[in-house]
Design an enzyme around this catalytic site. Structure first.
Site, PDB file in Angstrom:
ATOM      1  N   HIS A 398       0.798  -1.222   0.000  1.00 55.80           N
ATOM      2  CA  HIS A 398       0.000   0.000   0.000  1.00 55.80           C
ATOM      3  C   HIS A 398       0.832   1.274   0.000  1.00 55.80           C
ATOM      4  O   HIS A 398       0.278   2.362   0.151  1.00 55.80           O
ATOM      5  CB  HIS A 398      -0.906   0.054   1.227  1.00 55.80           C
ATOM      6  N   LYS A 591      -7.819  14.214   4.556  1.00 56.44           N
ATOM      7  CA  LYS A 591      -6.967  13.026   4.592  1.00 56.44           C
ATOM      8  C   LYS A 591      -5.958  13.221   5.707  1.00 56.44           C
ATOM      9  O   LYS A 591      -5.837  14.311   6.263  1.00 56.44           O
ATOM     10  CB  LYS A 591      -6.268  12.782   3.259  1.00 56.44           C
ATOM     11  N   ARG A 592      -5.205  12.159   6.035  1.00 54.54           N
ATOM     12  CA  ARG A 592      -4.173  12.331   7.047  1.00 54.54           C
ATOM     13  C   ARG A 592      -3.211  13.444   6.631  1.00 54.54           C
ATOM     14  O   ARG A 592      -2.949  13.635   5.448  1.00 54.54           O
ATOM     15  CB  ARG A 592      -3.403  11.001   7.226  1.00 54.54           C
ATOM     16  N   LYS A 597       1.283  14.505   0.923  1.00 59.57           N
ATOM     17  CA  LYS A 597      -0.074  14.837   0.476  1.00 59.57           C
ATOM     18  C   LYS A 597      -0.233  16.338   0.224  1.00 59.57           C
ATOM     19  O   LYS A 597      -1.223  16.797  -0.306  1.00 59.57           O
ATOM     20  CB  LYS A 597      -1.097  14.359   1.500  1.00 59.57           C
ATOM     21  N   THR A 702      -8.409   6.760  -1.909  1.00 51.25           N
ATOM     22  CA  THR A 702      -9.761   6.213  -2.089  1.00 51.25           C
ATOM     23  C   THR A 702     -10.806   7.295  -1.875  1.00 51.25           C
ATOM     24  O   THR A 702     -11.919   7.181  -2.363  1.00 51.25           O
ATOM     25  CB  THR A 702     -10.025   5.036  -1.129  1.00 51.25           C
ATOM     26  N   LYS A 706     -14.621   8.506  -3.713  1.00 44.67           N
ATOM     27  CA  LYS A 706     -15.889   8.816  -3.028  1.00 44.67           C
ATOM     28  C   LYS A 706     -16.434  10.166  -3.483  1.00 44.67           C
ATOM     29  O   LYS A 706     -17.636  10.338  -3.645  1.00 44.67           O
ATOM     30  CB  LYS A 706     -15.666   8.823  -1.513  1.00 44.67           C
TER      31      LYS A 706
HETATM   32  C1  NBG Z   1      -2.495   3.829   1.921  1.00 50.09           C
HETATM   33  C2  NBG Z   1      -2.080   4.712   0.763  1.00 50.09           C
HETATM   34  C3  NBG Z   1      -3.290   5.193  -0.013  1.00 50.09           C
HETATM   35  C4  NBG Z   1      -4.143   4.011  -0.412  1.00 50.09           C
HETATM   36  C5  NBG Z   1      -4.482   3.189   0.822  1.00 50.09           C
HETATM   37  C6  NBG Z   1      -5.281   1.964   0.490  1.00 50.09           C
HETATM   38  C7  NBG Z   1      -1.084   3.093   3.786  1.00 50.09           C
HETATM   39  C8  NBG Z   1       0.159   2.430   4.198  1.00 50.09           C
HETATM   40  N1  NBG Z   1      -1.301   3.251   2.487  1.00 50.09           N
HETATM   41  O1  NBG Z   1      -2.880   5.862  -1.163  1.00 50.09           O
HETATM   42  O2  NBG Z   1      -1.347   5.808   1.227  1.00 50.09           O
HETATM   43  O3  NBG Z   1      -5.321   4.437  -1.030  1.00 50.09           O
HETATM   44  O4  NBG Z   1      -3.307   2.765   1.471  1.00 50.09           O
HETATM   45  O5  NBG Z   1      -4.654   1.200  -0.457  1.00 50.09           O
HETATM   46  O6  NBG Z   1      -1.871   3.475   4.623  1.00 50.09           O
END
Ligand code: NBG
Length: 911
Positions: A398, A591-592, A597, A702, A706
């Site tokens: 991920h 987002k975080r 980002k 993701t 949405k």
């Molecule tokens: C996150 C990514 C996102 C991705 C999500 C789900 C982690 C390690 N990775 O870009 O930063 O959409 O995973 O796949 O949290």
């Protein structure tokens, strides 16, 4: 013996009769009786629901009807939902066992489920019935839903993805289990203090009952740690065998959350492990007066599942985290193997019984753990054991951020899990030997491929281990998978070209459109004359025909406005900020908080825009299109830079929002405590959402999906799933900007060689000047942020700033042309059929897991089954009680005391 007195004989006879008497009630057919008593199915017409709710209020909580309140009613309602899910879940498990299906087991250290009740009621298709039942009791369904707290057992995208997958798996009738940890404390609650800094508070989510989680007392599994390895000769084969003797044990206790599918009876399980001590209290120590020592073991054990580590895209290199990882996989594997054996199947059948997915590297220890079980307990040969292991596991990556790629010290592993370290070394040795045999020029490569890295510390590269031990490895978007193949795992890709595949992420349309945006859901259903889109999202493509239709556009726009108004009310209530909702662009980045980002670019953009507005002629300024820029997201408590970004956002927000010159032309609003529930409010209300990561850094994203689903337009870089959204929804329907990932390295190099500040856009320099001259508070607060930007600027904000501002300008211009805007919005949504997690899971099922849907046969009708239900066994008095409840409601509604106490408790840090 013969000398028994008459008296004794009489006594014996009496005892015999008494025994007979008590046995009279032991019915032979107790199983079928129990089945008759509870079965077949609970009726769900509103009257029965009311009775069930009243039953739980009285007997489960227990509350008397006189002190009935909203929260109690929410709990009782939830218990009735749980009852229904339990029935379906029992049927589902029985059916899967009968059919001997192959099951997907998804292991994830995080699940970000969001609220449960609404989702379950919708999936069970009981919204009308519950609405009516609760209205009869004087409550609105929405108010009841609002009582629920989010179980925050995840950080961000990775955990939320797992939750979307569970919804899809159940909806499409796939036999599947989720496995995770039941943390005592979820992700911290965030607030902002007067200085604009993030404040973290413990999330004590279990202080109130959580009706949807069922502690399964029959599933308790011992898990070992530490200890030594015994070596012995196997008498049968004369080969050397090993046995691990852990020196410490804890117990893994199962807690089950039942996952309903939409419009189906299939109900799967998410099993979350919590850690309990093997011994509650050391009585010896207690007797000697050592009270602290007496509880030490219990506290140590409970510690294992106490807290979720609050790190997103970053490795939490703590011993306790490592223990969590092993605890999770060891319990899960034992559970899977137990179920296999219950079906009287042999261990050789494991890969046909379960497909085990490793969600990122956190569960990678499952590989050496299974190998250990197969070798040391099942006595298989290495080749057999390794073959089974590889066929069982698959791994999803991920992230490519180096700080998130897990590496654990060999020293730590050897100490905590000596046998596993030995096995990792063996895997590595065999893998490298095999590689060298097939490759002549293997010298340098061996070092790169080794699962064990010899840097300052000797470390195990968990991703390498996951790749070698799995039969499939996947990335989560096209661009991300290509980076894995071409860069991060390049050498492995050469060795195993077929192992690497792409499965682009997706989101569940049930939660992320149908539930969170009911008005849009209704409009789509009415327009398409069918609600099939809810489980086959490709139907949305038919909306294309309506994209130019003026009347349809009007309805579409009205719904957006309706949702914006809802958000506006929330902002007024929670932050005391008043925003007009008409003709204001709602621009949102949620987002975080992470450097990659680039929330920093967003806020510097706002500073620059603010400065332009100030310079403008006041008349012209008033005529400018209006915009509110929302930002939400938590920073890891130890991530210093991210926390400074939050501070800057808040300080900028304060200055702009209180500047009388600016008025309501522009506002910046930071929304604290971002959560799934807040996202459900924000996403339907968004006009434009920002996904502006440095190309090549965001694996997928993701939330972008949405937003598109809800008619929001994307302002984004050529990164992650943005690219695929452009492909499917049309490039012309996305506000894309910036360079491709291929050019990033060159820009970085230029920054290093020439100094980022020298290459920076003038407007950005000006904005930075404003920060430096103290417009937003003491510069010392932001020194680190600014130095990085001026120096190396690793995430190339300076380079992308001008195109970013230009793209935002395009957004604002386009918004002035409603016909064009709404057309883009509708077409974006129409092209988002492929964004469904239903598509994603189908790909996993077919290309990785090799599992098939196994729908439960439909129950024809309740009448046919001649239902008897729990509530119908309640006597007439229930009716009377319902009357009393109704009478009490009015009084209760005024009585907000409980509500306030609850609120205070929610915000209170009990630690
Ligand atoms: C996150 C990514 C996102 C991705 C999500 C789900 C982690 C390690 N990775 O870009 O930063 O959409 O995973 O796949 O949290």
């Amino acid at each position: 013996m013969n000398n028994l007195t008459e008296k004794q004989k009489k006594i014996n006879k009496l005892i015999e009769e008494m025994e007979k008497e008590s046995n009279k009630y032991k019915l032979k057919k107790k199983h079928s009786l129990i089945k008759d008593l509870v079965s077949p199915y609970l009726s769900s017409d509103y009257k029965h629901l009311q009775k069930n709710i009243a039953y739980h209020l009285e007997y489960t909580l227990p509350q008397t009807t006189r002190n009935l309140n909203l929260f109690g009613t929410y709990l009782a309602t939830s218990y009735t939902v749980r009852d229904r899910l339990l029935q379906l879940s029992h049927d589902t498990q029985k059916y899967y066992t009968e059919k001997k299906v192959k099951t997907a087991c998804y292991i994830s250290i995080e699940y970000l489920m969001g609220r449960f009740l609404q989702n379950a009621v919708l999936n069970l298709n009981l919204e009308e019935e519950y609405g009516e039942a609760l209205a009869g009791l004087g409550y609105g369904l929405e108010d009841i839903y609002d009582q629920e707290q989010d179980p925050a057992l995840g950080n961000g995208g990775l955990g939320r993805l797992a939750a979307c997958f569970l919804d899809t798996l159940a909806t499409h009738n796939y036999p599947a289990w989720g496995y995770g940890l039941r943390y005592n404390y979820g992700l911290f609650k965030q607030s902002v203090d007067v200085e604009g800094d993030q404040v973290e508070k413990t999330d004590v989510w279990l202080q109130f009952p959580y009706p949807f989680m069922i502690e399964n007392h029959f599933i308790r599994i011992p898990i070992g740690f530490y200890g030594s390895i015994e070596t012995y000769v196997d008498q049968k084969t004369k080969g050397t065998r090993f046995k691990w003797h852990p020196s410490e044990y804890v117990i893994a206790q199962a807690n089950d959350i039942l996952i309903p599918g939409y419009g189906t009876d299939n109900t799967n399980t998410l099993r979350l492990w919590s850690c309990r001590p093997i011994q509650e209290l050391d009585f010896k120590k207690f007797s000697l007066g050592d009270f602290k020592g007496a509880s030490e073991k219990r506290l140590n054990a409970e510690n294992i599942t106490n807290v979720l580590y609050p790190n997103d895209n970053e490795m939490a290199g703590k011993e306790l985290r490592f223990k969590q990882q092993y605890f999770l996989v060891a319990a899960t594997l034992q559970d899977i193997i137990r179920r296999l054996k219950e079906q009287k199947r042999t261990i050789y059948e494991l890969p046909d019984f379960a497909a085990v997915q490793l969600n990122d590297t956190h569960p990678t220890l499952a590989i050496p753990e299974l190998l250990r079980v197969l070798l040391d307990e099942e006595m298989l040969t290495w080749d057999e054991a390794w073959d089974i292991t590889q066929r069982t596991f698959s791994y999803t990556n991920h992230t490519i951020l180096p700080e998130a790629l897990e590496r654990w010290p060999v020293k730590l592993i050897s100490h905590l899990l000596p046998r596993h370290m030995q096995l990792i070394e063996a895997i590595n040795w065999k893998f490298l030997e095999n590689f060298s045999e097939n490759n002549k020029e293997s010298g340098k490569l061996r070092k790169k491929l080794s699962l064990i890295e010899n840097s300052r510390d000797t470390l195990v590269r968990m991703a390498w281990l996951a790749i070698v031990g799995s039969h499939k490895v996947n990335g989560v978007s096209d661009i991300h998978t290509n980076i894995l193949k071409d860069k991060v795992f390049k050498d492995f890709h050469k060795i195993y070209p077929k192992k690497f595949i792409n499965v682009t992420n997706g989101v569940t349309p049930r939660r992320w459109l149908h539930a969170c945006n009911p008005k849009l859901s209704e409009l789509i259903t009415a327009t398409l004359n069918s609600n099939e889109w809810i489980y086959d999202l490709t139907h949305l493509s038919k909306l294309r025909e309506h994209a130019d239709n003026e009347e349809f556009q009007l309805k579409w726009a009205a719904i957006k406005l309706f949702n914006k108004k809802k958000l506006q009310k929330y902002v007024k209530r929670e932050l005391k900020i008043d925003i007009g909702y008409k003709d204001v662009v709602y621009d949102i980045q949620i987002k975080r908080i992470h450097e990659y980002k680039r929330q920093l670019m967003n806020i510097i953009g706002s500073i620059s825009y603010y400065s332009d507005l100030l310079k403008m002629d006041p008349k012209k300024r008033k005529e400018m299109p209006k915009r509110v820029s929302f930002i939400a997201g938590k920073a890891a408590p130890g991530y210093f830079v991210a926390k400074k970004i939050i501070k800057l956002i808040n300080c900028v927000s304060k200055v702009i929002n209180t500047d009388p010159e600016i008025g309501d032309v522009f506002k910046v609003i930071y929304l604290p405590n971002y959560s799934v529930t807040l996202a459900e409010l924000l996403i339907p209300a968004t006009d434009v959402s920002e996904h502006i990561s440095t190309p090549g850094t965001e694996a997928s994203g993701t939330s972008n999906m949405k937003f598109v689903l809800n008619g929001g337009l994307i302002l984004g870089t050529l990164d992650g799933a943005n690219l695929e959204i452009m492909k499917n929804s049309g490039e012309e329907n996305v506000f894309a900007f910036g360079i491709t990932k291929e050019k990033v390295d060159q820009v970085k190099q230029n920054n290093i060689e020439k100094g980022a500040y020298n290459l920076m856009d003038e407007k950005m320099k000006n904005a930075i000047n404003l920060i430096e001259n103290g417009t937003f508070g003491n510069i010392e607060n932001y020194q680190g942020l600014i130095e990085e930007l001026k120096g190396v600027d690793r995430y190339i904000l300076g380079h992308d700033f001008a195109p970013y501002m230009e793209a935002m300008d395009r957004v604002m211009q386009t918004y002035q042309k409603p016909q064009k805007w709404w057309k883009m919005s509708i077409l974006g949504c129409a092209g988002s059929g492929w964004l469904s997690s239903d598509r994603t899971i189908k790909e996993y099922a077919e290309n990785i897991w090799e599992i098939k849907p196994c729908p439960l046969p439909k129950i024809e009708s309740e009448k046919q089954l001649g239902f008897t239900d729990l509530s119908s066994q309640l006597d007439k008095r229930t009716e009377n009680k319902l009357q009393i409840i109704k009478k009490n409601i009015e009084v209760q509604k005024e009585n907000e005391k409980f509500r306030r106490v609850y609120k205070i408790m929610q915000n209170d840090d009990l630690n």
